[in-house]
Design an enzyme around this catalytic site. Structure first.
Site, PDB file in Angstrom:
ATOM      1  N   LYS A 178     -10.182  -7.468   8.190  1.00 19.31           N
ATOM      2  CA  LYS A 178     -10.875  -7.702   9.458  1.00 19.31           C
ATOM      3  C   LYS A 178     -10.531  -6.554  10.391  1.00 19.31           C
ATOM      4  O   LYS A 178      -9.467  -5.948  10.271  1.00 19.31           O
ATOM      5  CB  LYS A 178     -10.471  -9.043  10.076  1.00 19.31           C
ATOM      6  CG  LYS A 178      -8.960  -9.215  10.227  1.00 19.31           C
ATOM      7  CD  LYS A 178      -8.534  -9.665  11.581  1.00 19.31           C
ATOM      8  CE  LYS A 178      -7.036  -9.916  11.636  1.00 19.31           C
ATOM      9  NZ  LYS A 178      -6.440  -9.667  12.935  1.00 19.31           N
ATOM     10  N   HIS A 204       0.827  -1.206   0.000  1.00 20.68           N
ATOM     11  CA  HIS A 204       0.000   0.000   0.000  1.00 20.68           C
ATOM     12  C   HIS A 204       0.860   1.254   0.000  1.00 20.68           C
ATOM     13  O   HIS A 204       0.545   2.231  -0.677  1.00 20.68           O
ATOM     14  CB  HIS A 204      -0.923   0.012   1.229  1.00 20.68           C
ATOM     15  CG  HIS A 204      -2.244  -0.662   0.989  1.00 20.68           C
ATOM     16  ND1 HIS A 204      -2.402  -2.016   0.997  1.00 20.68           N
ATOM     17  CD2 HIS A 204      -3.463  -0.132   0.690  1.00 20.68           C
ATOM     18  CE1 HIS A 204      -3.666  -2.298   0.746  1.00 20.68           C
ATOM     19  NE2 HIS A 204      -4.336  -1.187   0.551  1.00 20.68           N
TER      20      HIS A 204
END
Lengths: 189, 282
Positions: A102, A37
Site C-alpha cells: 500500500k 528485502h
C-alpha cells in the site's frame, strides 16, 4: 468483475493488467518486508541463490500477527511499500512480476516495472483481520530469526487486490483522485 | 498528613495486559461510528466499497478478538498517577510486564527493535513508550494506545515563525496530509499540537489522538479550526486508501499550549483508521 490471477504470474500476464483493475489472487505468494528485502539483496549482490524462486513470483509486503490455534495465519494486511523501494528493482530484474503493498512507489521502481513487466497491487491497509482469512497455509521458509519479518510461503485463495501501478506506469492514486475530483466539477459541487 | 492509597504493581501489569489485547482487537465505539457514518455519506462508489471493507474488518476483529491490523504497534502507555497514590514496586517494570503478557497471550505482533540502528527485535514488544502525568487524587489511570508506524512515519513537526500565524498552521497541516497521501491508511485521524516547545508540541499532538473523534476542542476558536481543517482535508480528494473520494480524514483533533514569544511550534501526528486506544482506571 474481478480478474482472477493464479500465481506464478508471467511477465506477459502482468503486462495485460491495468491500473484500476480489481483482481483476486490465488496460489503461492511470498512475504517479505524491510529486513528480509535487505538480506535478499545482499544475496543478489554476492551472486548467491535466493531462498525461493523469484522468477514470476508475487511478493506480499506483510508482517502478520501470530496464528491462533486453528488458524493458518493471524491478521495479515499490507505494509507501506516505499520502504522496499531501495530493494525492489534488483528483485524485478530477477523476474519478480508482482508486489502487494500500500502507498506510494518511487520513480526508479516504476521505471523498472515498465522495463521488465511487473505490477504493483494494493491491498486495503488496516484490514488485516479480513485479509488474513484468504490465507489457507503459511510456512516460514527463511530468516526465522526475524520473527514477523521472516519470509513466509503462503497459499492464498481469492486474495483481493487492486492494480495501483501497471507495467506502463499508469497510477491509480493519481487517476482515482483525479476522477473523483472531476466528478465533483460535473455535479457542480 | 493525608494517607496514601496503595496500588500493587501486579494490578498495573494485569490492567496493561488486558488493555493491550482489548485495544488491538476492539476499535473504540466513536471511531466505528465515524467510519460507518462516513461510509454512508461517501458519494464515490470505489471509496464507499473500501469503507465497507473497513467496516467488515473491524466487525471480524470484534467477533473473533482478532487484531484489527497486523501492525499491533508500539504500545504507547499513558499513565496518570494521582498524587495520593503509592505504587509498591516499579511502575515501568509492571507496564512492560503487562505489555509482554498482552502481546503474547493476545497473539499480537512483536514490532519493537532494541536499537534503532542495529534493529534486533526484542521478541516481546517491550519496551513500551510510557508517558507519565501526575494529577490530583488517589486514582491511577492507564491508557494503552497501540501505534502503528505506517501512520507514525507520515507525521511531521515544524517550528513556524510567529509571523506565519494561523495561516501557516493551516498550510502546514494540509501539506502533511497531502504528502502522506495513501501511505498512512486513510481515512486518518489527524492529531495536531500547536505551541509549547519542540517536544511538547509533539506530545500534545499524540495526546490529541486519544480524544474521541466526535468531541471537539473545548475552546470554540479551536473547535472551529478543527471543523474547518477537516472540511479542507476532505476536499483534497485523496479518499480511503488514497484511491480517490471524499473520506480522507475522520477527525482533526487540535491541542494547544502556551509558547515562547519567538516561536510557533506545530506537530502533526497522523493515525490510521484503526485509531486504537483503551483506558482503565485503578
Amino acid at each position: 468483475m474481478a480478474i482472477t490471477i493464479t500465481t506464478p504470474m508471467s511477465r506477459e500476464e502482468a503486462r495485460t493488467l491495468r491500473a484500476g483493475d480489481s483482481c483476486l489472487i490465488t496460489g503461492t505468494i511470498y512475504t517479505a518486508r524491510d529486513a528480509a528485502h535487505k538480506r535478499l539483496c545482499e544475496l543478489i549482490e554476492k551472486g548467491e541463490d535466493l531462498p525461493f524462486d523469484v522468477e514470476n513470483a508475487v511478493i506480499y509486503y506483510v508482517g502478520p500477527t501470530p496464528a491462533k490455534p486453528g488458524q493458518a495465519i493471524g491478521s495479515a494486511g499490507p505494509t507501506t511499500a516505499y520502504r522496499m523501494d531501495a530493494y525492489s528493482p534488483a528483485l524485478i530484474a530477477r523476474g519478480l512480476t508482482g508486489m502487494i503493498g500500500k502507498g506510494f512507489r518511487g520513480e526508479e521502481v516504476v521505471s523498472c516495472m515498465k522495463e521488465h513487466g511487473a505490477v504493483y497491487f494494493g491491498a486495503i491497509g488496516g484490514c488485516g483481520a479480513l485479509l488474513g482469512k484468504c490465507v489457507r497455509t503459511s510456512e516460514v521458509i527463511a530468516y526465522e530469526d526475524l520473527g514477523a519479518e521472516a519470509i513466509r510461503k503462503m497459499e492464498v485463495v481469492d486474495f483481493p487486490v487492486t492494480v495501483i501501478i501497471d507495467s506502463e506506469g499508469n497510477n491509480l492514486y493519481k487517476a482515482g483522485r483525479a476522477a473523483y475530483l472531476a466528478s465533483l466539477n460535473e455535479s457542480g459541487e | 498528613m493525608r494517607e496514601m492509597r496503595e496500588i500493587k504493581s501486579e494490578q498495573i501489569a494485569e490492567a496493561v495486559r488486558k488493555l493491550c489485547i482489548d485495544a488491538n482487537c476492539h476499535l473504540p465505539a466513536d471511531v466505528k461510528h465515524s467510519i460507518s457514518a462516513s461510509c454512508e455519506r461517501e458519494p464515490w462508489a470505489p471509496a464507499k466499497e473500501t469503507l465497507e471493507r473497513i467496516v467488515q474488518n473491524y466487525r471480524i476483529a470484534d467477533e473473533g478478538c482478532q487484531a484489527i491490523c497486523q501492525d499491533t504497534g508500539v504500545a504507547c502507555v499513558f499513565i496518570e498517577i494521582g498524587q495520593d497514590v503509592h505504587v509498591a514496586g516499579s511502575i515501568e517494570a509492571a507496564v512492560n510486564e503487562g505489555v509482554r503478557r498482552g502481546y503474547e497471550e493476545g497473539y499480537l505482533r512483536k514490532s519493537v527493535v532494541l536499537d534503532p540502528i542495529e534493529r534486533k527485535n526484542t521478541g516481546d514488544n517491550t519496551p513500551s513508550m510510557i508517558y507519565y502525568d501526575i494529577v490530583p487524587g488517589d486514582q491511577l489511570s492507564i491508557t494503552v494506545a497501540p501505534k502503528g508506524f505506517g501512520s507514525e512515519n507520515m507525521s511531521q513537526i515544524k517550528m513556524l515563525k510567529p509571523s506565519d500565524g494561523l495561516q501557516g498552521v493551516r498550510e502546514f497541516i494540509l501539506k502533511v496530509v497531502e504528502e502522506a497521501g495513501p501511505n498512512p491508511c486513510p481515512p486518518i485521524v489527524v492529531g495536531v499540537g500547536i505551541g509549547g516547545t519542540f517536544d511538547k508540541s509533539a506530545l500534545i499532538a499524540k495526546k490529541a489522538l486519544l480524544r474521541p473523534v466526535d468531541q471537539r476542542n473545548a475552546d470554540p476558536k479551536y473547535a472551529a479550526l478543527e471543523e474547518e481543517m477537516l472540511a479542507e482535508i476532505n476536499s483534497l480528494g485523496i479518499g480511503p486508501q488514497g484511491l480517490g473520494g471524499k473520506t480522507t480524514a475522520l477527525a482533526v483533533n487540535i491541542e494547544v499550549l502556551p509558547t515562547h514569544i519567538a516561536g510557533l511550534p506545530v506537530a502533526v501526528n497522523i493515525n490510521c483508521h484503526a485509531a486504537r486506544h483503551k483506558t482503565e482506571v485503578l
